[in-house]
Structure formats: C-alpha cells, structure tokens
Design a protein around this motif. Structure first.
Motif, PDB file in Angstrom:
ATOM      1  N   ARG A 168      23.784  47.944  14.685  1.00  0.00           N
ATOM      2  CA  ARG A 168      25.128  48.507  14.811  1.00  0.00           C
ATOM      3  C   ARG A 168      25.759  48.779  13.453  1.00  0.00           C
ATOM      4  O   ARG A 168      26.598  49.678  13.321  1.00  0.00           O
ATOM      5  CB  ARG A 168      26.014  47.548  15.617  1.00  0.00           C
ATOM      6  CG  ARG A 168      25.750  47.582  17.116  1.00  0.00           C
ATOM      7  CD  ARG A 168      26.470  46.480  17.835  1.00  0.00           C
ATOM      8  NE  ARG A 168      26.329  46.620  19.292  1.00  0.00           N
ATOM      9  CZ  ARG A 168      26.534  45.642  20.173  1.00  0.00           C
ATOM     10  NH1 ARG A 168      26.877  44.431  19.740  1.00  0.00           N
ATOM     11  NH2 ARG A 168      26.391  45.860  21.464  1.00  0.00           N
ATOM     12  N   THR A 208      29.350  41.512  22.439  1.00  0.00           N
ATOM     13  CA  THR A 208      29.677  42.934  22.266  1.00  0.00           C
ATOM     14  C   THR A 208      31.183  43.144  22.321  1.00  0.00           C
ATOM     15  O   THR A 208      31.755  43.902  21.524  1.00  0.00           O
ATOM     16  CB  THR A 208      28.979  43.777  23.342  1.00  0.00           C
ATOM     17  OG1 THR A 208      27.565  43.665  23.182  1.00  0.00           O
ATOM     18  CG2 THR A 208      29.386  45.239  23.246  1.00  0.00           C
ATOM     19  N   TYR A 212      33.284  44.770  19.176  1.00  0.00           N
ATOM     20  CA  TYR A 212      34.061  46.007  19.221  1.00  0.00           C
ATOM     21  C   TYR A 212      35.567  45.747  19.187  1.00  0.00           C
ATOM     22  O   TYR A 212      36.336  46.631  18.822  1.00  0.00           O
ATOM     23  CB  TYR A 212      33.661  46.835  20.439  1.00  0.00           C
ATOM     24  CG  TYR A 212      32.384  47.597  20.182  1.00  0.00           C
ATOM     25  CD1 TYR A 212      32.345  48.636  19.268  1.00  0.00           C
ATOM     26  CD2 TYR A 212      31.205  47.248  20.829  1.00  0.00           C
ATOM     27  CE1 TYR A 212      31.178  49.329  19.004  1.00  0.00           C
ATOM     28  CE2 TYR A 212      30.020  47.928  20.573  1.00  0.00           C
ATOM     29  CZ  TYR A 212      30.014  48.966  19.660  1.00  0.00           C
ATOM     30  OH  TYR A 212      28.857  49.642  19.387  1.00  0.00           O
ATOM     31  N   CYS A 235      30.013  55.526  19.223  1.00  0.00           N
ATOM     32  CA  CYS A 235      29.604  54.171  19.628  1.00  0.00           C
ATOM     33  C   CYS A 235      29.146  54.140  21.083  1.00  0.00           C
ATOM     34  O   CYS A 235      28.148  53.488  21.413  1.00  0.00           O
ATOM     35  CB  CYS A 235      30.752  53.189  19.411  1.00  0.00           C
ATOM     36  SG  CYS A 235      31.073  52.816  17.675  1.00  0.00           S
ATOM     37  N   GLU A 239      25.473  53.010  22.264  1.00  0.00           N
ATOM     38  CA  GLU A 239      25.251  51.916  23.208  1.00  0.00           C
ATOM     39  C   GLU A 239      24.491  52.405  24.446  1.00  0.00           C
ATOM     40  O   GLU A 239      23.659  51.680  25.004  1.00  0.00           O
ATOM     41  CB  GLU A 239      26.588  51.293  23.623  1.00  0.00           C
ATOM     42  CG  GLU A 239      27.339  50.606  22.494  1.00  0.00           C
ATOM     43  CD  GLU A 239      26.548  49.467  21.855  1.00  0.00           C
ATOM     44  OE1 GLU A 239      25.735  48.835  22.569  1.00  0.00           O
ATOM     45  OE2 GLU A 239      26.724  49.215  20.650  1.00  0.00           O
ATOM     46  N   LYS A 240      24.768  53.633  24.866  1.00  0.00           N
ATOM     47  CA  LYS A 240      24.021  54.203  25.986  1.00  0.00           C
ATOM     48  C   LYS A 240      22.552  54.374  25.614  1.00  0.00           C
ATOM     49  O   LYS A 240      21.647  54.068  26.412  1.00  0.00           O
ATOM     50  CB  LYS A 240      24.629  55.551  26.368  1.00  0.00           C
ATOM     51  CG  LYS A 240      24.041  56.149  27.631  1.00  0.00           C
ATOM     52  CD  LYS A 240      24.770  57.438  27.996  1.00  0.00           C
ATOM     53  CE  LYS A 240      24.184  58.022  29.289  1.00  0.00           C
ATOM     54  NZ  LYS A 240      24.890  59.283  29.666  1.00  0.00           N
ATOM     55  N   ARG A 242      21.041  52.600  23.408  1.00  0.00           N
ATOM     56  CA  ARG A 242      20.490  51.250  23.255  1.00  0.00           C
ATOM     57  C   ARG A 242      19.935  50.749  24.591  1.00  0.00           C
ATOM     58  O   ARG A 242      18.865  50.131  24.637  1.00  0.00           O
ATOM     59  CB  ARG A 242      21.579  50.314  22.733  1.00  0.00           C
ATOM     60  CG  ARG A 242      21.139  48.862  22.589  1.00  0.00           C
ATOM     61  CD  ARG A 242      22.123  48.061  21.772  1.00  0.00           C
ATOM     62  NE  ARG A 242      22.072  48.478  20.373  1.00  0.00           N
ATOM     63  CZ  ARG A 242      23.048  49.059  19.712  1.00  0.00           C
ATOM     64  NH1 ARG A 242      24.208  49.275  20.331  1.00  0.00           N
ATOM     65  NH2 ARG A 242      22.910  49.419  18.456  1.00  0.00           N
ATOM     66  N   LEU A 255      27.695  47.248  29.948  1.00  0.00           N
ATOM     67  CA  LEU A 255      27.851  47.372  28.507  1.00  0.00           C
ATOM     68  C   LEU A 255      28.860  48.463  28.155  1.00  0.00           C
ATOM     69  O   LEU A 255      29.763  48.254  27.334  1.00  0.00           O
ATOM     70  CB  LEU A 255      26.492  47.687  27.877  1.00  0.00           C
ATOM     71  CG  LEU A 255      26.487  47.961  26.370  1.00  0.00           C
ATOM     72  CD1 LEU A 255      26.997  46.754  25.600  1.00  0.00           C
ATOM     73  CD2 LEU A 255      25.094  48.345  25.899  1.00  0.00           C
ATOM     74  N   LEU A 256      28.726  49.617  28.792  1.00  0.00           N
ATOM     75  CA  LEU A 256      29.639  50.717  28.501  1.00  0.00           C
ATOM     76  C   LEU A 256      31.073  50.365  28.878  1.00  0.00           C
ATOM     77  O   LEU A 256      32.029  50.754  28.191  1.00  0.00           O
ATOM     78  CB  LEU A 256      29.191  51.984  29.225  1.00  0.00           C
ATOM     79  CG  LEU A 256      27.859  52.577  28.748  1.00  0.00           C
ATOM     80  CD1 LEU A 256      27.533  53.835  29.538  1.00  0.00           C
ATOM     81  CD2 LEU A 256      27.899  52.882  27.263  1.00  0.00           C
ATOM     82  N   VAL A 259      32.520  48.223  26.122  1.00  0.00           N
ATOM     83  CA  VAL A 259      32.855  49.020  24.944  1.00  0.00           C
ATOM     84  C   VAL A 259      34.091  49.883  25.224  1.00  0.00           C
ATOM     85  O   VAL A 259      34.992  50.002  24.383  1.00  0.00           O
ATOM     86  CB  VAL A 259      31.657  49.895  24.531  1.00  0.00           C
ATOM     87  CG1 VAL A 259      32.014  50.740  23.307  1.00  0.00           C
ATOM     88  CG2 VAL A 259      30.441  49.035  24.236  1.00  0.00           C
TER      89      VAL A 259
END
Length: 749
Positions: A168, A208, A212, A235, A239-240, A242, A255-256, A259
């Motif tokens: 990151r 995470t 962020y 970002c 992350e997508k 990742r 995860l999304l 974020v």
C-alpha cells in the motif's frame, strides 16, 4: 526393505509389527524425499507391495485384522513428522522467511498425504466408511491444523498484513507468496471459511479500517478535495485488484465497504459540500470528469447517493429559478411594445430552459451513468420551475408559443430540418414536466389552426413529426383533434381543387376573382367568434357558387361561414400608385363600400355592414387610426366615435407594393383558460363515475386518490374542484353517501 513374494507377505502380516515395519520403511522413504535426502521415486513394485501389505493387514480374519491399528498408526505418522521436522524448522524462522517455510511445509504435508492416501486406500474405502470415523484427509488436515496452524497462525497473519501495508505504501512484495499463505487460511478449514474469516479476515479488515482512517485524516489536511477524491478512487481500484490477486473473493465486498466507509462515507459531507471543489461546485464549473469520478465513488453507497441526487436536484432547481427570475426582470426593465418584448422574452426563456435541461440531462446520461435516481431528480427539479407562471403566462402557454414559432420559421433562425427536429424532441421532453398538458394542447390547437389556415407552417413534415412525438409522450387523447385538423386541411385542399374543376366545367359561372374556401369539421377545430355580415355583391356571388357546388357534392351537411378567419387581397387605387392590401373579410367588406360612396358616416357603415358597433369600431380603427391610414376621418382623433365621418384616402402611399393591415388583437387567453376549466370539470365527472361504476363503494380519500391518478397524465386536478364535482354528482343522483359513514360513497346504477 522390500516384500518379495505373496507367500512371505502372508507369513509376515500375521504379526502387526512385522507388517507395519514394511509400511514404515515406505513412509521413511517419503520423509527422505520430502527433506531432499532421497532423489529416487517409488518403483512400481515397491508401491504395489506397500499397497498390498496394507490391504492384507486390513482384510485378514481376526485376530490378524489390523485395520484399527493401522488407522491409529496413520495419525501417529503425521504427528511424529510434524513434531520432529515441521515445527522445529518453522520455529527457527521469522517474518517473510517463516512464511516461505510454512508454505514449503504445507506443500510437503499435502504431498505426504497424497502418497499415504494411495497406500492406505483400502483402509479408507472399507474401515473408515464402516466405522464412521473421520476420513484420512480429515485426519491429516487436523494434525497439521492442531500442531502447526494453531501455533503459527498469529505470526503468519501479522506478517501477511505487514506485507500488504508495504505494498500500500508503494513497495514491491512477493504477491505469489501472500496468495499462497492466504490460501492456507482458506484450505485449513476444508470446505468452510471459518478459519479464514476468524483468524485472518477479521484482523485484516480491522487493520484496513485503521490504515485508511489514518490516510483519510492526512489527506483531508494535506490535499485538495479533488486530489482526495482521485486518491480515494485509486485506492478502491487497488483494493479491488488486491482481492483479485491474492485475497479470497469472499472478502471483496467487505474490504471495499471498509475502504468506502473510511475514505468516503465518514467524510461525505465535507467532500460533497466543499465550497470550491464539492459537488455543487463541480456542477457549477461543469467539471465533467470529476463529476463522473464522484458518481463512481458514491454510486455503491445508497444513502450518500441519495444525498448526491438531492444536491443535483437542488442545483437544477436553483438554475431554473434563476432563469425564471431573469426573464421576469428582463421583461419588466425593457421599454417598447410590450407584446413584442414579452414574445421575444418567452422565446428566449424557453430556449434557455431547453439548454438547461439538455445540459443536465447530459450529466445524468454521461456522468451519472443514466442512473434512475438522477433522472427522477432532474424530473422533479424541472417540474418545480417549469410549472411557474412567467411574465404573466403559464408554462403551457409559453411552450405552445415556442412550438408555434419553431414550426412557423424555425424559431426565428435559419435552422436545418434536423435541428428543428431536435428542438421539437426536447420540447416534448419538457412537456412531460408540465402539469397542465390539456392547457398546452388547447393553446397549441389555437396556434396550429392559424398556421394551417393561413399556411404559415414551414413544413408539413415537421408538423406531422411533432404530432407523432406528442402522441407518443401524452397519448392519443391529447392529439386526436390535432391530427384531425391536419387531415382536414388535406381534405380541404382536395375539396378546393374539385371546386376549381367545377368552375372550369360550368361556363355559366364566372366569379371574376380568385376565391378559395377551406371546409373544416366543426367538432375538432377551435370555436371561433363570427358574425353575419352584409357582404358586397362580388363576395355574395362567390359564396353562392360554392354553396351550389357543395350542396351537389354532399348531403345533410350544413355550411357555417366564419368570415372572421377570411383573408382578402384588395387592390387600392391610390393617386401615388396602386397597392395590394391584405385585409380580413370584414375589412374588405368595409373598404368596398367606398366604391359606391366618397364619404360615409359611422352610422352609415354600421347600417350597411349590419355588424355590431363594437366590431365596426375595431374595423374603422384598423383602417384609419393605426399604422396604415387607408381611410381618413373627421375629426382627426385617435379614437372612433359615432359622429365620425370617413373618406377613402387617395393620397395614401407606402414604400411596399403589398401591405398587410392587421386588426387589433382580441385577448383569447382568458377564454382558452375558461374553456379548459370547463372541460376539466367534465373530465373529473367522467373519472369519478368511471371509478365508482367499477368499484361500487369507495371512501372519499380513495376516490380522490384514484381520480387524481387517472387524470394526472393530462392535468393536476384541484382537490377543491374534485370535492365540488362529487357533491354535484350526488345532487344529480350518480352517487350517494352512506347513511352510517358520510365519507363513504355508493354508486347509483
């Protein structure tokens, strides 16, 4: 050690330790291969002997049946190997090196299981199935999970998260290693994700969020709003990616969301309402790319997206309201002919509204990806300011006037046919926002009639095209009369051609002048005020000829002459020069009186024309007091009085050879509105009766709601009017109130 013959095998396996010794020798070879001490593979003969040994030890009769002992030994093999080899190798390594060693030992463990599963296949298929014990795969996995995974999972998780943080921050990491370690968290739970979610995902998502949260706080202080938005979009993309590269897809949405929450949701108000770079500022400055980016970021966040769409609606409302105010101020500040000024302002206003709508529709289609939420916001915003009265005129009237101007001459500009079509297409879209569509239809019908009757339309094709667009948008109920008018004109032209053939074929009929008649169907055209007039002999002869022609052609049809719509071209023999005067039928009849008399008094003219004094006063004013003074009068004043005397002005002249002498306009707006209100009462009555006939019994509230729903496609009914119409229908015994419940109505058949 290798087993040479079946006979020796049968003797050996009577003793478990001897048989197990053969199996253990094979297991030792597997361990040596895994640790790199043996480079040779199993021979086919060795593999068959090991398999056969296990088979015999499981299939012999008691007391030489050793399947349960073999099952226990199978587990002990894994426990011993893990304790003696795997754990020591892992304990002496740290961080990324520990991950690589863990991956190596996990790979060896799976390879060891694959070999042993072949040797112990008979045990799996018979003993395990019969005893209902965990299968050999589960035993091997449990051994690794209990002895290895439970010890190293915390370190592995922390190291993986640390590597992700490094990536990151822009560093290069071994993505394949991270993916394989994450896969261990997934595979260790067999078909379940409990270990992955509890031992890795939960901590990863929490970390995470914290990461962020720190980044958002830094960016808010250090970066501009637009830079922040761009960073946030980047970002989310990273992350997508990742998830696609090395995380389990199950974590993607979670995860999304984490974020989004930290970068967007928690700072949404600050980002959207920023004075210089917020959503309204981007709309104001027409930052298309940044608007698209902002929409993409907030499109998956329902509550925030609704807030964005509301801000878009407020922006459009503000722009539209500013246009209304600007039009009002501009009209009130200008001097000159009020009608001309207002007419120009109306055209300008509608053009600006069209431009405003098109600009914001482009935002919806391009920046907001055709989102229905923004279509709804645009519709509600346009409805808000499009239904305001502007310069004393309703939006329905303004739109009808704009259409009239566009269809007459392309809106005052030299526009191509395609440009006019696009303009009319947008007008239809604007009409969808107008509540009083029936009022628009009536104003439009009046203007269409004048275009058709006086041949002022630029193109029949555009007329038909616009009617088709109206029909598609508003339905046939609104356009039926308009379409009938266009058809009438076509039939009238054919009728005129037949009349001309009739005149040519009969030598006894000679009209001495050109005479054109337009026959219309009374029910579909606007109602026109017309009075009988004492026509000159020349005109009477023409009227009589057409009556004879029409009577022979049709049966049971009555002609009603509307002289108020007639147009004549009269030759004026003035001393300077002869001129053509374009006048109405009434004006022509008045002027022709002066062929037989040099001077006529006001009362003489009234008597000879047999019109009302008010109508005669209008005619005389247009001919003696307006721009073109075809008649002179005594006394020479600006108004008409019963004592005036008139003469034909022989000295009149003008630079043009042909001039049009208009009559003072009669205000039609009030009558149109009254007619529409009357029609609305009939429509409300019909809707109420139609609803009650189908429902039989209905409450007041339900009846009003359904009535509004049925009529809203044409106009927005007033609640007070609906209530009055209900009371009127009760009086006329179409409905009755329930005796016990006054708010309940019953239909009377």
């Amino acid at each position: 050690m290798e087993i040479e013959t079946w006979d020796s095998l049968e003797m050996v396996v009577k003793e478990f330790e001897v048989g197990w010794g053969f199996v253990e020798e094979g297991i030792r070879k597997i361990k040596n291969i895994l640790q790199g001490r043996d480079k040779t593979n199993f021979s086919a003969k060795a593999y068959i002997n090991l398999y056969t040994t296990v088979y015999m030890m499981c299939s012999q009769k008691s007391p030489y049946q050793y399947d349960e002992d073999l099952y226990d030994k199978y587990k002990a093999v894994f426990d011993d190997y893990i304790t003696s080899v795997v754990l020591p190798s892992l304990r002496e390594k740290h961080d990324e090196f520990m991950l690589k060693e863990l991956l190596k030992q996990w790979s060896n463990h799976r390879l060891m299981f694959r070999w042993l599963s072949r040797f112990f296949d008979h045990l799996e298929r018979h003993y395990v199935k019969k005893s209902k014990k965990p299968n050999l795969s589960a035993v091997a996995l449990t051994c690794f999970r209990n002895l290895v995974y439970e010890e190293v999972k915390g370190k592995a998780k922390d190291t993986v998260i640390s590597l992700i943080d490094q990536e990151r921050e822009g560093e290069q990491i071994d993505k394949a290693l991270v993916k394989n370690i994450v896969d261990i968290f997934v595979e260790i739970g067999a078909s379940e994700l409990d270990y992955y979610t509890e031992d890795f995902e939960k901590f990863f998502l929490k970390h995470t969020s914290a990461y962020y949260s720190r980044k958002a706080s830094e960016w808010i202080l250090e970066k501009s709003c637009l830079d922040y938005i761009r960073n946030a979009e980047e970002c989310l993309k990273i992350e997508k990616d990742r998830v696609a590269h090395y995380l389990h897809y199950y974590s993607g949405e979670k995860l999304l969301k984490k974020v989004q929450r930290k970068l967007l949701i928690e700072h949404a108000s600050q980002l959207l309402e920023n004075e210089y770079f917020g959503f309204r500022a981007l709309l104001r400055d027409e930052k298309v790319d940044d608007l698209s980016r902002m929409y993409r970021l907030f499109s998956k966040i329902t509550n925030v997206l609704e807030q964005v769409s509301e801000m878009f609606k407020q922006h459009v409302v503000a722009e539209g309201t500013a246009l209304v105010k600007q039009a009002e101020n501009s009209a009130s500040n200008k001097q000159g002919n009020k009608k001309d000024i207002v007419g120009l302002q109306e055209q300008s206003f509608v053009r600006k509204v069209i431009a405003l709508h098109d600009k914001n529709l482009a935002y919806v289609n391009d920046c907001f990806q055709n989102d229905s939420l923004f279509h709804k916001a645009l519709k509600e915003a346009c409805e808000f300011f499009c239904n305001k009265n502007i310069m004393g005129s309703s939006s329905a009237e303004l739109l009808a006037s704009f259409c009239d101007n566009a269809l007459k001459n392309g809106g005052g500009e030299k526009l191509s046919g395609e440009a006019i079509e696009e303009m009319l297409e947008t007008v239809v879209k604007l009409l969808a926002f107008i509540h009083d569509k029936d009022l628009f239809a009536e104003f439009y019908r009046k203007k269409l009639a004048r275009r058709l009757l006086f041949e002022r339309n630029a193109s029949d094709e555009h007329e038909r095209s616009f009617l088709a667009k109206l029909k598609q948008e508003c339905g046939g109920q609104l356009t039926s009369k308009l379409e009938g008018m266009a058809t009438d004109i076509t039939l009238a032209r054919e009728n005129q051609a037949s009349f001309e053939e009739y005149l040519d074929s009969d030598p006894h009929v000679d009209l001495d002048l050109d005479f054109t008649v337009t026959v219309l169907t009374a029910g579909i055209w606007p109602t026109y005020k017309s009075f009988d007039v004492s026509l000159p002999a020349e005109m009477l002869k023409c009227v009589g000829a057409f009556k004879e022609f029409y009577a022979a052609k049709t049966k049971r049809r009555k002609l009603t002459w509307i002289f108020s719509l007639g147009t004549c071209i009269v030759n004026g023999n003035f001393e300077p020069k002869t001129m053509e005067l374009i006048v109405t039928t009434y004006q022509a009849a008045l002027l022709l009186l002066f062929n037989a008399a040099d001077r006529l008094s006001y009362s003489d003219i009234v008597e000879r024309l047999q019109l009302s004094e008010n109508d005669v006063a209008r005619l005389l004013h247009s001919l003696s007091c307006a721009r073109y003074k075809i008649l002179t009068k005594e006394p020479n004043t600006r108004s008409i009085s019963p004592t005036d005397v008139f003469e034909f002005n022989l000295k009149f002249t003008d630079k043009m050879r042909r001039i049009k002498i208009p009559l003072p306009l009669v205000e039609e707006k009030k009558k149109i509105i009254e007619d529409v209100d009357k029609d609305r009462r009939f429509s409300i009555d019909a809707a109420i009766v139609r609803i009650m006939k189908s429902r039989k019994v209905l409450s007041h509230q339900q009846l009003v709601t359904e009535c509004i729903e049925q009529l809203s496609h044409m106009f927005k009914p007033d609640l007070k009017v609906i209530k009055k119409r209900i009371e009127d229908l009760i009086t006329r015994e179409y409905l009755e109130r329930d005796d016990d419940n006054p708010s309940l109505f019953r239909y009377l058949a």
